[in-house]
Design a protein around this motif. Structure first.
Motif, mmCIF file in Angstrom:
data_model
loop_
_atom_site.group_PDB
_atom_site.id
_atom_site.type_symbol
_atom_site.label_atom_id
_atom_site.label_comp_id
_atom_site.label_asym_id
_atom_site.label_seq_id
_atom_site.Cartn_x
_atom_site.Cartn_y
_atom_site.Cartn_z
ATOM 1 N N SER C 73 39.645 34.746 43.955
ATOM 2 C CA SER C 73 40.015 35.822 44.715
ATOM 3 C C SER C 73 39.004 36.076 45.707
ATOM 4 O O SER C 73 39.493 36.691 46.670
ATOM 5 C CB SER C 73 40.381 36.877 43.584
ATOM 6 O OG SER C 73 40.746 38.104 44.148
ATOM 7 N N LEU C 99 44.736 39.990 45.489
ATOM 8 C CA LEU C 99 45.100 40.924 44.685
ATOM 9 C C LEU C 99 45.908 40.474 43.531
ATOM 10 O O LEU C 99 45.684 40.857 42.238
ATOM 11 C CB LEU C 99 46.277 41.855 45.213
ATOM 12 C CG LEU C 99 46.983 42.880 44.723
ATOM 13 C CD1 LEU C 99 45.927 44.014 43.944
ATOM 14 C CD2 LEU C 99 47.954 43.758 45.594
ATOM 15 N N GLY C 102 43.360 39.109 41.115
ATOM 16 C CA GLY C 102 42.522 40.115 40.277
ATOM 17 C C GLY C 102 43.674 40.677 39.380
ATOM 18 O O GLY C 102 42.974 41.028 38.335
ATOM 19 N N THR C 103 44.799 40.669 39.609
ATOM 20 C CA THR C 103 45.483 41.246 38.514
ATOM 21 C C THR C 103 45.648 40.440 37.304
ATOM 22 O O THR C 103 45.800 40.795 36.249
ATOM 23 C CB THR C 103 47.055 41.476 39.045
ATOM 24 O OG1 THR C 103 46.952 42.157 40.262
ATOM 25 C CG2 THR C 103 48.103 42.387 37.973
ATOM 26 N N VAL C 143 36.971 46.692 38.661
ATOM 27 C CA VAL C 143 38.403 45.827 38.845
ATOM 28 C C VAL C 143 39.309 46.780 39.397
ATOM 29 O O VAL C 143 40.149 46.499 40.539
ATOM 30 C CB VAL C 143 38.467 45.014 37.868
ATOM 31 C CG1 VAL C 143 39.764 43.917 38.144
ATOM 32 C CG2 VAL C 143 37.376 43.870 37.546
ATOM 33 N N LEU C 147 41.290 46.797 42.802
ATOM 34 C CA LEU C 147 42.643 46.409 42.949
ATOM 35 C C LEU C 147 43.364 47.541 43.739
ATOM 36 O O LEU C 147 44.271 47.311 44.441
ATOM 37 C CB LEU C 147 43.427 46.327 41.547
ATOM 38 C CG LEU C 147 43.221 44.977 40.723
ATOM 39 C CD1 LEU C 147 43.930 45.015 39.399
ATOM 40 C CD2 LEU C 147 43.153 43.786 41.638
ATOM 41 N N LEU C 150 42.580 46.772 47.287
ATOM 42 C CA LEU C 150 43.375 45.530 47.888
ATOM 43 C C LEU C 150 44.754 46.092 48.168
ATOM 44 O O LEU C 150 45.238 45.695 49.172
ATOM 45 C CB LEU C 150 43.093 44.668 46.827
ATOM 46 C CG LEU C 150 41.808 43.840 46.636
ATOM 47 C CD1 LEU C 150 41.925 42.814 45.659
ATOM 48 C CD2 LEU C 150 41.412 43.243 48.109
ATOM 49 N N THR C 151 45.246 46.975 47.251
ATOM 50 C CA THR C 151 46.496 47.382 47.362
ATOM 51 C C THR C 151 47.074 47.996 48.872
ATOM 52 O O THR C 151 47.723 47.967 49.677
ATOM 53 C CB THR C 151 47.307 48.032 46.193
ATOM 54 O OG1 THR C 151 47.224 47.314 45.088
ATOM 55 C CG2 THR C 151 48.638 48.356 46.453
ATOM 56 N N TRP C 177 34.823 44.060 46.752
ATOM 57 C CA TRP C 177 35.746 43.158 45.814
ATOM 58 C C TRP C 177 34.503 41.988 45.298
ATOM 59 O O TRP C 177 34.538 41.519 44.184
ATOM 60 C CB TRP C 177 36.671 42.483 46.712
ATOM 61 C CG TRP C 177 37.661 41.862 45.612
ATOM 62 C CD1 TRP C 177 38.024 40.650 45.593
ATOM 63 C CD2 TRP C 177 38.182 42.257 44.349
ATOM 64 N NE1 TRP C 177 38.674 40.099 44.592
ATOM 65 C CE2 TRP C 177 38.966 40.933 43.997
ATOM 66 C CE3 TRP C 177 38.312 43.717 43.726
ATOM 67 C CZ2 TRP C 177 39.618 41.205 42.788
ATOM 68 C CZ3 TRP C 177 39.045 43.940 42.582
ATOM 69 C CH2 TRP C 177 39.903 42.848 41.852
#
Lengths: 233, 86, 200
Positions: C73, C99, C102-103, C143, C147, C150-151, C177
């Motif tokens: 990532s 993303l 990470g998810t 995290v 996230l 990142l979104t 990140w």
């Protein structure tokens, strides 16, 4: 533009902090907090030895919660200036900060209850003292929301010359994240996540100390350059 | 595939390879294994900071602070592990 | 437009990634996690057999999987930053890849935690598991924040996928990140791999 009043408001912050500290240390001797493993006799003995300290300390805590409002207001005024027309996260900050003062107030009351009746049962004394100890540490939960919201507002400032410095926004995020471990103190009686532990007490306490110092610094500087009257778009 | 950075990819491969290898070596119980795990962990952290965060291109202050963190943390962990732990 | 880092290091020397204020958060976090790491090490050597027994219940495979997910990532977000340096429309795809990975990390973590809880190893069932759940929990908070960032970053790209915001915002977010990745690398080493020699 009301600089004197704003400065006085900022002063309410460290004043609150001082009252808090006096209550905790010289008066109640709960800095550092006593161990959650203490039995009813030991806790009751501690309260008994510091009875007046607990009663006066309780008053100081409740007073601290009652005089910190100008400090909160100055912060919120600056946040509102940054956020402008639809101040969502400013409002969140204000609401959560307000909520937090209620927990401080209740904390003072709990310690008062612990010390009020010398003939109370030992279990009762410890129960009230437990409540006080929890209220000291567990407001980390709303605290995290408050700091993250504040950080979010400050970092969203798109002005060429930010109203509040960007490092202060990041500092709030840092404080918010590191205050979170205080939430789990109900699960532990020993170790780093107990109410006297490194992660649940000391780190949040130190980080809070850094925050309140940095906040005074930052607000006074912003007041000095009259940032509330700033008219950048 | 000109958009792929050779440098970043090489370091990524190193990090993944080291992770896989250390996963295996943790099964050994030698006394030095602890030091190896700690040092390798910090080396990986150094790569992530230096190459991915681009600290290596940053001003001296940032590089010095990061280096200090790695060294102090390494010393503390090794100290605890070998001196405190006996 | 900044040139890509490959072979152009001198052009970037002295550049603070993101913005100066960000590094208050980065170093602040590194400092406190450093304290948490040492705290854990002290506990580990204090009771190596008990800690070791609990530690063996960790799935190193899942830990390794999570390590690879975050490392990859990081690779993607670093390339997204490079793409933005060039004004390339590839930026959004790379952010979304970061993303997604990470998810996936969160997914693996949930499965892992669920497994332990299902076996009766919970937050306060042993000293080791307290450290395990709390430290990976605080990391998970990072995290989740990452996230979210990142979104938001993905949405700042225009319809072609190119980054449209200030470059420093993307760069700084990527640094955060990478911090998440760095902290995990340390947690993987300390929680999953580090054994005290006393057991040998």
């Amino acid at each position: 533009m009301k600089q004197g009043a704003l400065r006085l408001g900022v002063f309410a912050g460290p004043l609150m902090g001082t009252l808090f500290f006096i209550a905790m240390w010289p008066l109640m001797h709960i800095f550092p907090p006593y161990s959650p493993t203490l039995g009813v006799e030991e806790v009751a003995a501690h309260v008994q030895e510091n009875r007046t300290g607990f009663l006066v300390g309780g008053i100081l805590l409740m007073t601290a919660a009652s005089i910190v409002w100008p400090f909160i207001t100055v912060i919120v005024l600056f946040l509102k200036k940054i956020e402008g027309e639809v101040p969502i996260w400013t409002t969140v900050t204000a609401l959560v900060f307000t909520f937090g003062q209620f927990t401080v107030f209740l904390c003072g009351l709990a310690f008062t209850m612990a010390a009020f009746r010398p003939d109370a049962s030992l279990e009762m004394v410890r129960t009230w003292s437990d409540l006080g100890m929890f209220l000291l540490v567990i407001p980390a939960i709303p605290g995290t929301t408050q700091y993250l919201a504040t950080g979010a507002v400050i970092l969203q400032d798109r002005r060429a010359r930010p109203i509040l410095p960007r490092w202060y926004g990041y500092l709030n995020i840092w404080v918010g994240i590191l205050s979170a471990p205080g939430a789990v103190v109900g699960l532990f009686k020993i170790g780093p996540f107990a109410w006297n532990g490194i992660a649940a007490f000391w780190i949040p306490a130190i980080v809070f100390g850094v925050w309140i110092t940095a906040t005074q610094f930052t607000l006074l500087a912003a007041i000095k350059r009259n940032a509330l009257a700033d008219d950048q778009q | 595939m000109t958009w792929i950075s050779k440098r970043l990819t090489v370091f990524w491969l190193v990090l993944v390879a080291v992770s896989v290898l250390s996963f295996e070596s943790s099964l050994f119980g030698s006394k030095a294994a602890g030091a190896i795990v700690i040092v390798i962990g910090l080396l990986k952290a150094w790569i992530v900071g230096s190459e991915f965060m681009e600290i290596r291109c940053a001003p001296l202050v940032l590089r010095a602070l990061f280096g200090a963190w790695l060294v102090v943390l390494g010393a503390a962990l090794l100290g605890v592990f070998y001196i405190l732990g006996g | 437009m900044n040139p890509a880092t490959d072979g152009n290091e001198t052009a970037l020397r002295g550049h603070i990634p993101g913005e100066p204020g960000l590094w208050v958060l980065i170093f602040g976090d590194l400092l406190v996690f450093g304290v948490l790491f040492v705290t854990y090490a002290v506990s580990l050597v204090g009771d190596p057999d008990a800690m070791g027994l609990s530690q063996q219940k960790l799935s190193r495979g899942l830990g390794l999987a999570n390590t690879i997910l975050l490392l990859t990532s990081s690779w993607f977000i670093a390339h997204a930053v490079n793409a933005a340096r060039r004004g390339s429309p590839r930026a959004r795809r790379l952010i979304l890849a970061a993303l997604a990975l990470g998810t996936a990390f969160v997914g693996v973590k949930v499965v892992e935690w669920g497994g332990h809880i299902g076996h009766g190893d919970t937050l306060n069932s042993s000293s080791f598991f307290t450290f395990y759940f709390m430290y990976t929990g605080i990391h998970l908070l990072h995290v989740l924040i990452g996230l979210g960032v990142l979104t938001w970053l993905a949405r700042q790209c225009d319809s072609s996928g190119a980054w449209t915001g200030p470059f420093a915002v993307l760069e700084g977010s990527a640094v955060f990140w990478h911090l998440v990745d760095l902290l995990w690398v340390m947690l993987f080493a300390l929680l999953y791999l580090l054994r005290h020699g006393a057991a040998a």
